[in-house]
Design a protein around this motif. Structure first.
Motif, short mmCIF file in Angstrom:
data_model
loop_
_atom_site.label_atom_id
_atom_site.label_comp_id
_atom_site.label_asym_id
_atom_site.label_seq_id
_atom_site.Cartn_x
_atom_site.Cartn_y
_atom_site.Cartn_z
N PHE A 1 0.82 -1.21 0.00
CA PHE A 1 0.00 0.00 0.00
C PHE A 1 0.86 1.27 0.00
O PHE A 1 0.46 2.29 -0.56
CB PHE A 1 -0.94 -0.01 1.21
N MET A 2 2.04 1.20 0.59
CA MET A 2 2.93 2.36 0.59
C MET A 2 3.50 2.63 -0.80
O MET A 2 3.84 3.77 -1.13
CB MET A 2 4.07 2.15 1.59
N VAL A 3 3.59 1.59 -1.62
CA VAL A 3 4.12 1.74 -2.98
C VAL A 3 3.07 2.33 -3.92
O VAL A 3 3.41 2.95 -4.93
CB VAL A 3 4.63 0.38 -3.50
N VAL A 4 1.79 2.13 -3.61
CA VAL A 4 0.70 2.63 -4.47
C VAL A 4 -0.11 3.66 -3.68
O VAL A 4 -1.23 3.38 -3.25
CB VAL A 4 -0.18 1.48 -4.98
N PRO A 5 0.42 4.86 -3.48
CA PRO A 5 -0.25 5.85 -2.63
C PRO A 5 -1.62 6.27 -3.15
O PRO A 5 -2.42 6.83 -2.39
CB PRO A 5 0.73 7.03 -2.63
N LEU B 1 0.90 2.81 10.28
CA LEU B 1 0.94 1.39 10.64
C LEU B 1 0.98 1.22 12.16
O LEU B 1 0.26 0.39 12.72
CB LEU B 1 2.17 0.72 10.00
N GLY B 2 1.82 2.00 12.83
CA GLY B 2 1.93 1.88 14.28
C GLY B 2 0.63 2.26 14.98
O GLY B 2 0.18 1.57 15.90
N ALA B 3 0.00 3.35 14.54
CA ALA B 3 -1.24 3.81 15.18
C ALA B 3 -2.36 2.80 14.98
O ALA B 3 -3.09 2.47 15.92
CB ALA B 3 -1.65 5.17 14.60
N ASN C 1 7.81 2.63 17.48
CA ASN C 1 9.18 2.41 17.01
C ASN C 1 9.43 0.94 16.70
O ASN C 1 10.16 0.60 15.76
CB ASN C 1 10.18 2.90 18.06
N PHE C 2 8.83 0.07 17.50
CA PHE C 2 8.95 -1.37 17.28
C PHE C 2 8.35 -1.77 15.94
O PHE C 2 8.94 -2.53 15.18
CB PHE C 2 8.26 -2.10 18.44
N HIS D 1 9.04 1.03 7.14
CA HIS D 1 9.14 2.44 7.51
C HIS D 1 7.84 3.16 7.17
O HIS D 1 7.24 2.94 6.12
CB HIS D 1 10.30 3.11 6.79
N TYR D 2 7.40 4.04 8.07
CA TYR D 2 6.21 4.85 7.84
C TYR D 2 6.39 6.17 8.57
O TYR D 2 7.22 6.29 9.48
CB TYR D 2 4.95 4.13 8.32
#
Length: 651
Positions: free
Chosen positions: A275-279, A330-332, A483-484, A490-491
């Motif tokens: 999903f990060m590659v296809v914004p 992703l973290g949230a 952070n974990f 990466h986001y």
């Protein structure tokens, strides 16, 4: 000492409980529950040390070759990375506590062992999904969960409403599942792999070198997200989840917290690199999540069934999670998935305790239950405060992280809608609390009592989790959880904002205060507000008329088409043939000869053959579809164990 390779025992242990309970459950009786609980606890004992090793910075993966497709090996294996470790931690603990509670809640049910067999299979499927390292194994576990949801939602199949609810859930989620299947097959066509780590590597390479098969990747992401829309009950496929309340309450807790709906959010998180590659796809994810979060909260404002209020609350919170993932958080999103599982499981089990003690589900017939059910009331209030986002409980930290992501990324409209949703969440949850646990009893026939210890102890366990599990993602631990998760993919990350926290707290407190004024002090206001804003009230009470829309424009047209197709009269064709002259008369004679000697002969022979075979197999021909599915299941299982040697090198 548990080794990472033994992580495969985590799904196998509950699966063993399923096998034993489904075959010998009638003999085991109440011991069936303790078999399921014991295997689930053992799975938890195996999983937690491996999760701890991942939390300490470990990364574990393993594969076995199952089949050779020509020269291409089909490999299935496990993957323990930050995402799978976090979700595995949640599923094993919450799932075990729900099963302990269910041992008391289901006491006396004539299908007691069958219930725990289904629950164990449900757990095994979810645990397999969490640790799977590729889309094929993921999808297999995904579909088994769909089957389990059908069996458990329709567990009281003698009730017409339960049978219809299970069918509705099964068919609605199948729509999303077809999209998911198309999605990962399209992804394979684009990058040539279905392995998650290989996919992440490929996506990282694409980000560095530029677009590659971008059209296929966009299509893959959109179709994979269809799976989330179905499984996690996002608009417009959200309609199955409120009806899923027809199943036993522990099933509702399991579906809403630890398994079914969590799997949909987990799918987007697992595919996050794609999903990060296809914004261009992310705004679609954000829009659907935001609409779902607001719409479900708006519906919950006027519902009166205690479990349906919680069901729409789940849909709304899932919308929160999906929105966060659509905003590249992703973290949230994952953080809220973990915290939500604990307090939503607690809310459903608390609702089950209320139903068990009061024998009613309509909150308008309750009132004053705090004195009669203090443990249930206190734990329910803790969970509601967490859901409303009151600090320092876990829900505050995870919800605040989503609001921060929306605001800091510049999506101010989304932030405003989510903040309004937070206000509505606090309002409808404390409307439920005030009408249920406080005030005067409104039905003299309700003689409530506290639930037994086997049901209240899991409530306290979940209450502890609801209180403290937000700390790892809070500023007190320097946002350790976020952070974990960033170690995997990466986001964007954002600094905490005092203003966002203040807005979040204000929304929660205003919602609670308004509910208290309306339902404890100025009780006549509720009717006056409903009358003054009647169009909005009806829109909420009737759930935006989405079910009616589907009934009128989807269900009924297909039913009419089915009647038309299966009710077609062949005499129309025969009449046409008889009026087409000598040539068609000859064709008719040939047709009659074929009908009499070929078709009828084949039918008669088939009937004789079936009668003969039936005399041999009648002992297994019970007429119950569950038995036939079980036979097929065991055949597949035998193939896996004896041909593919699935356990080779594991035990």
């Amino acid at each position: 000492m548990v080794t990472p390779d033994q992580i495969i025992l985590v799904p196998l242990l509950p699966f063993l409980a399923f096998i034993v309970n489904i075959l010998a459950g009638k003999w085991l009786k109440r011991r069936a529950a303790w078999l399921s609980i014991t295997t689930s606890a053992m799975a938890c004992a195996v999983a937690l040390p491996v999760c701890w090793a991942v939390f300490q910075g470990g990364h574990f993966a393993g594969q076995e070759t199952w089949l050779m497709l020509g020269n291409t090996p089909l490999r299935f294996g496990y993957l323990m990375d930050p995402l799978s470790a976090a979700v595995l931690f949640m599923v094993t603990i919450v799932g075990t506590l729900i099963q302990i509670y269910a041992a008391g809640y289901m006491h006396g049910d004539p299908r007691y062992s069958r219930f725990f067999a289904y629950v164990s299979l449900f757990m095994a499927a979810m645990l397999t999904l969490v640790i799977s390292d590729n889309f094929i194994l993921f999808f297999m576990a995904w579909e088994i969960m769909g089957l389990c949801s059908y069996l458990l939602i329709g567990f009281y199949f003698e009730k017409d409403s339960a049978a219809k609810a299970s069918l509705k859930a099964f068919l609605t989620t199948r729509v999303g599942d077809v999209g998911f299947l198309i999605g990962f097959l399209t992804l394979f066509a684009a990058i040539g792999t279905l392995n998650f780590e290989a996919m992440n590597t490929a996506m990282a390479g694409i980000q560095e070198t530029g677009p590659f098969n971008s059209g296929l990747l966009i299509m893959a992401a959109l179709f994979i997200f269809c799976g989330t829309i179905g499984k996690s009950a996002q608009f417009p496929l959200h309609v199955w989840l409120p009806d899923a309340m027809e199943g036993p309450t522990p099933v509702s807790a399991l579906i809403h917290a630890a398994t079914m709906v969590a799997a949909g959010v987990f799918l987007v998180a697992r595919s996050f690199a794609l999903f990060m590659v296809v914004p261009n796809v992310l705004p679609v994810v954000t829009a659907i999540g935001t609409v779902t979060a607001f719409g479900a909260a708006f519906i919950a404002l006027t519902q009166n069934d205690i479990k349906r209020i919680l069901a729409y609350s789940t849909i709304s919170q899932l919308g929160y999670m999906v929105t966060a993932l659509g905003l590249s958080g992703l973290g949230a999103g994952t953080f809220h998935l973990i915290t939500h599982a604990f307090f939503k499981a607690l809310l459903f089990l608390g609702a089950g305790s209320v139903i068990h003690g009061a024998h009613v589900q309509d909150i308008r017939e309750m009132g004053g239950l705090y004195k009669k059910m203090p443990q249930t009331a206190i734990t329910f209030i803790i969970a509601s405060l967490a859901l409303a986002g009151v600090p320092p409980l876990s829900g505050f930290w995870s919800k605040d992280e989503i609001l921060l992501t929306a605001f800091a990324s510049g999506h101010f409209a989304v932030f405003g809608i989510l903040l309004l949703t937070a206000f509505m969440t606090a309002f409808y949850m404390f409307r439920l609390i005030f009408l249920t646990f406080f005030g005067e009893a409104r039905n003299a026939k309700v003689h409530a009592h506290e639930s037994p210890a086997i049901m209240t102890l899991p409530l306290w366990g979940l209450a502890i989790g609801s209180a403290v599990l937000g700390i790892p993602g809070s500023p007190f631990m320097h946002h350790w959880f976020q952070n974990f998760m960033a170690e995997m993919v990466h986001y964007p990350e954002y600094e905490p904002s005092t203003m966002i926290m203040a807005c979040s707290i204000a929304a929660a407190l205003l919602g609670i205060l308004l509910a208290g004024v309306i339902y404890l002090k100025q009780k006549h206001w509720a009717g006056a507000i409903a009358k003054a804003f009647r169009p909005l009230y009806l829109l909420s009470f009737n759930k935006f008329y989405v079910d009616e829309f589907y009934s009128a424009y989807v269900v009924k047209p297909f039913q009419a088409l089915g009647r038309k197709l299966f009710g077609f009269d062949e005499t129309v064709i025969d009449g046409a043939v008889n009026n087409t002259g000598r040539a068609t008369m000859l064709l008719s004679a040939v047709k009659n000869w074929i009908d009499k000697y070929i078709v009828d002969g084949a039918v008669n022979f088939t009937g004789t053959l079936v009668y003969f075979l039936n005399s041999i197999t009648k002992r297994v021909q019970t007429g119950f579809i569950q038995n036939y599915l079980l036979i097929i299941f065991f055949c597949v299982l035998a193939f896996l164990f004896f041909e593919l040697k699935i356990l080779k090198g594991v035990l």
